[in-house]
Design an enzyme around this catalytic site. Sequence first.
Site, PDB file in Angstrom:
ATOM      1  N   GLU A  90       0.841  -1.213   0.000  1.00 27.31           N
ATOM      2  CA  GLU A  90       0.000   0.000   0.000  1.00 27.31           C
ATOM      3  C   GLU A  90       0.874   1.260   0.000  1.00 27.31           C
ATOM      4  OE1 GLU A  90      -3.241  -0.223  -0.386  1.00 27.31           O
ATOM      5  OE2 GLU A  90      -3.842  -2.175   0.400  1.00 27.31           O
ATOM      6  N   HIS A 116      -9.252  -7.812  -5.704  1.00 23.97           N
ATOM      7  CA  HIS A 116     -10.489  -8.351  -5.125  1.00 23.97           C
ATOM      8  C   HIS A 116     -10.903  -9.645  -5.825  1.00 23.97           C
ATOM      9  CE1 HIS A 116     -11.587  -4.152  -3.390  1.00 23.97           C
ATOM     10  NE2 HIS A 116     -10.826  -4.844  -2.576  1.00 23.97           N
ATOM     11  N   HIS A 173      -6.694  -2.720  -7.018  1.00 23.37           N
ATOM     12  CA  HIS A 173      -7.665  -3.371  -6.135  1.00 23.37           C
ATOM     13  C   HIS A 173      -8.731  -4.177  -6.879  1.00 23.37           C
ATOM     14  CE1 HIS A 173      -5.661  -1.108  -3.074  1.00 23.37           C
ATOM     15  NE2 HIS A 173      -6.499  -1.492  -2.131  1.00 23.37           N
ATOM     16  N   GLU A 217     -15.482   9.495  -2.440  1.00 26.21           N
ATOM     17  CA  GLU A 217     -15.111   8.737  -3.632  1.00 26.21           C
ATOM     18  C   GLU A 217     -16.084   8.901  -4.786  1.00 26.21           C
ATOM     19  OE1 GLU A 217     -13.192   4.877  -2.979  1.00 26.21           O
ATOM     20  OE2 GLU A 217     -14.069   4.221  -4.860  1.00 26.21           O
ATOM     21  N   LYS A 221      -2.700  10.326   1.253  1.00 23.16           N
ATOM     22  CA  LYS A 221      -4.092   9.905   1.450  1.00 23.16           C
ATOM     23  C   LYS A 221      -4.926  11.097   1.900  1.00 23.16           C
ATOM     24  CE  LYS A 221      -7.374   6.607   2.651  1.00 23.16           C
ATOM     25  NZ  LYS A 221      -7.741   5.270   2.996  1.00 23.16           N
ATOM     26  N   HIS A 266      -4.462  -9.306   1.842  1.00 18.31           N
ATOM     27  CA  HIS A 266      -4.980  -8.214   1.008  1.00 18.31           C
ATOM     28  C   HIS A 266      -3.836  -7.470   0.308  1.00 18.31           C
ATOM     29  CE1 HIS A 266      -7.552  -4.963  -0.298  1.00 18.31           C
ATOM     30  NE2 HIS A 266      -6.799  -4.082   0.349  1.00 18.31           N
ATOM     31  N   ARG A 304     -10.613   9.944  -5.495  1.00 17.56           N
ATOM     32  CA  ARG A 304     -10.299   8.964  -4.456  1.00 17.56           C
ATOM     33  C   ARG A 304     -10.205   7.552  -5.020  1.00 17.56           C
ATOM     34  NH1 ARG A 304     -12.459   8.672   1.828  1.00 17.56           N
ATOM     35  NH2 ARG A 304     -11.371   6.731   2.332  1.00 17.56           N
TER      36      ARG A 304
HETATM   37  P1  NAD Z   1      -5.568  -7.288  10.148  1.00 21.73           P
HETATM   38  O1  NAD Z   1      -6.322  -6.240  10.836  1.00 21.73           O
HETATM   39  O2  NAD Z   1      -6.162  -8.641  10.091  1.00 21.73           O
HETATM   40  O3  NAD Z   1      -4.124  -7.369  10.784  1.00 21.73           O
HETATM   41  C1  NAD Z   1      -3.219  -8.308  10.282  1.00 21.73           C
HETATM   42  C2  NAD Z   1      -2.734  -9.272  11.361  1.00 21.73           C
HETATM   43  O4  NAD Z   1      -1.696  -8.628  12.083  1.00 21.73           O
HETATM   44  C3  NAD Z   1      -3.779  -9.681  12.397  1.00 21.73           C
HETATM   45  O5  NAD Z   1      -3.582 -11.039  12.695  1.00 21.73           O
HETATM   46  C4  NAD Z   1      -3.453  -8.829  13.619  1.00 21.73           C
HETATM   47  O6  NAD Z   1      -3.774  -9.481  14.816  1.00 21.73           O
HETATM   48  C5  NAD Z   1      -1.958  -8.674  13.482  1.00 21.73           C
HETATM   49  N1  NAD Z   1      -1.419  -7.437  14.021  1.00 21.73           N
HETATM   50  C6  NAD Z   1      -1.845  -6.179  13.777  1.00 21.73           C
HETATM   51  N2  NAD Z   1      -1.014  -5.305  14.340  1.00 21.73           N
HETATM   52  C7  NAD Z   1      -0.033  -6.015  14.957  1.00 21.73           C
HETATM   53  C8  NAD Z   1       1.134  -5.669  15.670  1.00 21.73           C
HETATM   54  N3  NAD Z   1       1.496  -4.408  15.841  1.00 21.73           N
HETATM   55  N4  NAD Z   1       1.888  -6.668  16.158  1.00 21.73           N
HETATM   56  C9  NAD Z   1       1.578  -7.966  15.936  1.00 21.73           C
HETATM   57  N5  NAD Z   1       0.502  -8.356  15.252  1.00 21.73           N
HETATM   58  C10 NAD Z   1      -0.294  -7.387  14.758  1.00 21.73           C
HETATM   59  O7  NAD Z   1      -5.254  -6.895   8.625  1.00 21.73           O
HETATM   60  P2  NAD Z   1      -4.719  -5.566   7.938  1.00 21.73           P
HETATM   61  O8  NAD Z   1      -3.848  -6.026   6.840  1.00 21.73           O
HETATM   62  O9  NAD Z   1      -4.200  -4.590   8.902  1.00 21.73           O
HETATM   63  O10 NAD Z   1      -6.055  -4.937   7.325  1.00 21.73           O
HETATM   64  C11 NAD Z   1      -6.757  -5.599   6.314  1.00 21.73           C
HETATM   65  C12 NAD Z   1      -8.180  -5.096   6.330  1.00 21.73           C
HETATM   66  O11 NAD Z   1      -8.178  -3.694   6.101  1.00 21.73           O
HETATM   67  C13 NAD Z   1      -9.046  -5.714   5.252  1.00 21.73           C
HETATM   68  O12 NAD Z   1     -10.261  -6.106   5.839  1.00 21.73           O
HETATM   69  C14 NAD Z   1      -9.283  -4.565   4.283  1.00 21.73           C
HETATM   70  O13 NAD Z   1     -10.537  -4.660   3.646  1.00 21.73           O
HETATM   71  C15 NAD Z   1      -9.228  -3.384   5.203  1.00 21.73           C
HETATM   72  N6  NAD Z   1      -8.888  -2.119   4.535  1.00 21.73           N
HETATM   73  C16 NAD Z   1      -9.678  -1.055   4.769  1.00 21.73           C
HETATM   74  C17 NAD Z   1      -9.377   0.165   4.199  1.00 21.73           C
HETATM   75  C18 NAD Z   1     -10.217   1.379   4.512  1.00 21.73           C
HETATM   76  O14 NAD Z   1      -9.992   2.426   3.888  1.00 21.73           O
HETATM   77  N7  NAD Z   1     -11.122   1.282   5.449  1.00 21.73           N
HETATM   78  C19 NAD Z   1      -8.252   0.294   3.374  1.00 21.73           C
HETATM   79  C20 NAD Z   1      -7.457  -0.822   3.161  1.00 21.73           C
HETATM   80  C21 NAD Z   1      -7.776  -2.039   3.750  1.00 21.73           C
HETATM   81  N1  GLY Z   2      -8.463   2.409   0.720  1.00 19.98           N
HETATM   82  C1  GLY Z   2      -9.122   3.198  -0.243  1.00 19.98           C
HETATM   83  C2  GLY Z   2      -9.768   4.409   0.288  1.00 19.98           C
HETATM   84  O1  GLY Z   2      -9.692   4.704   1.457  1.00 19.98           O
HETATM   85  O2  GLY Z   2     -10.397   5.104  -0.445  1.00 19.98           O
END
Ligand code: NAD
Ligand code: GLY
Length: 364
Positions: free
Chosen positions: A186, A247, A243, A232, A222, A261, A236
Amino acid sequence: MRTIGVSGEGFRPYEVLVGAGLIASAGQLIRPLARGGRAAVVADETVAGLYGSAIVQALADAGLRVSLVTVPPGEGSKSFAELERLCDRLLGLGLDRKDLIVAVGGGVIGDLAGFAAAIYMRGIDVVQIPTSLLAQVDSSVGGKTAIDTPRGKNLIGAFWQPRLVLADLDVLATLPERELKAGWAEVVKYGLLGDADFFARLEADGIGGDLAHAVARSVEMKAEIVAEDPRETGRRALLNLGHTFAHALEAEAGFDGSLLHGEAVAIGMAQAFRLSARLGLCPEADARRAEAALAAAGLPTTMAEVKGAPFAAERLIDHMARDKKAEAGQLVLVLARGIGDAFVARGVDRAAVRDFLIAEGARP
Ligand code: NAD
Ligand code: GLY
């Protein structure tokens, strides 16, 4: 420490603090936002085990009444069932509208607790303390919150901006290496979509380089994009570089942890650049550079690296056409004219994408 302001039409401006040791200061930083004097810290069990007590202590020391609510780690927690359980726990604690939710964790917790905040008593304030690299550079900023349904990811949600984001770089030390790399995808995305100099610096420094700069510049980009287009309706969408391909791959891989992801996004971005080059929109050399920078960080760049490959081209295209960006079944993709110059391409020819996917190793 770097402070980056996020502002835009329709929401109260807030700050993202990026720096080391922020969790220790969380009490003073968050206390003024909890008008009711109470906070619920929401974390997954892994993150709660690592940082739950430090955060609860920091908030309690600042005079807040604090409860820790945990959910199981993993994408599976972005579900109606977990949302219901979380809301029920918050109601059981008697949290009211003047109180605060503090979402501590990766994107899963940010999205789940952020969505709960958006709907709990028609909306209460949320502070995001992102602990994964992905959450620090992307999901905690900009107000997108959501859960998944069996029909797809992030289909039910709300725009709900946080009051404050604390990105403590120290917590990245405990993040598993594979998660760190996935978050790096990212970071690279920001360079690829809109800042060729940043990309060149990432190319030179690599993932072990200046993480503070990488996070701060990503958040800054961002914030700029969200300021221009909070909901968006236009620019955005560039944040979705890679993606739509990603997806489709995630859906085919089945959300079983075999494809993170960020890994899917890395493949998707490499594909977006390769397709752009194939369509004559972008120099081949830029596509190769994009791919090389991702591979150098240990990220996958081809579909063949995904469990279950090869996938059927038509199935991939069906997933792509169901993407939230798709318009009346027409493919909408983020493509590139070169490094740092992405654009939204509407009505992309399905046959051309099908041929491309087959050239990429998909089954005809
Ligand atoms: P996640 O939240 O599952 O975290 C990844 C793993 O790392 C988990 O097992 C967690 O327990 C562990 N973890 C997190 N921080 C840690 C730390 N400091 N130390 C040790 N372990 C840690 O996954 P992610 O990759 O952070 O997020 C993926 C999600 O984010 C997806 O659901 C995706 O759809 C969403 N997302 C949302 C947006 C948005 O704009 N809202 C943008 C991008 C992704
Ligand atoms: N992760 C894409 C957005 O926040 O728009």
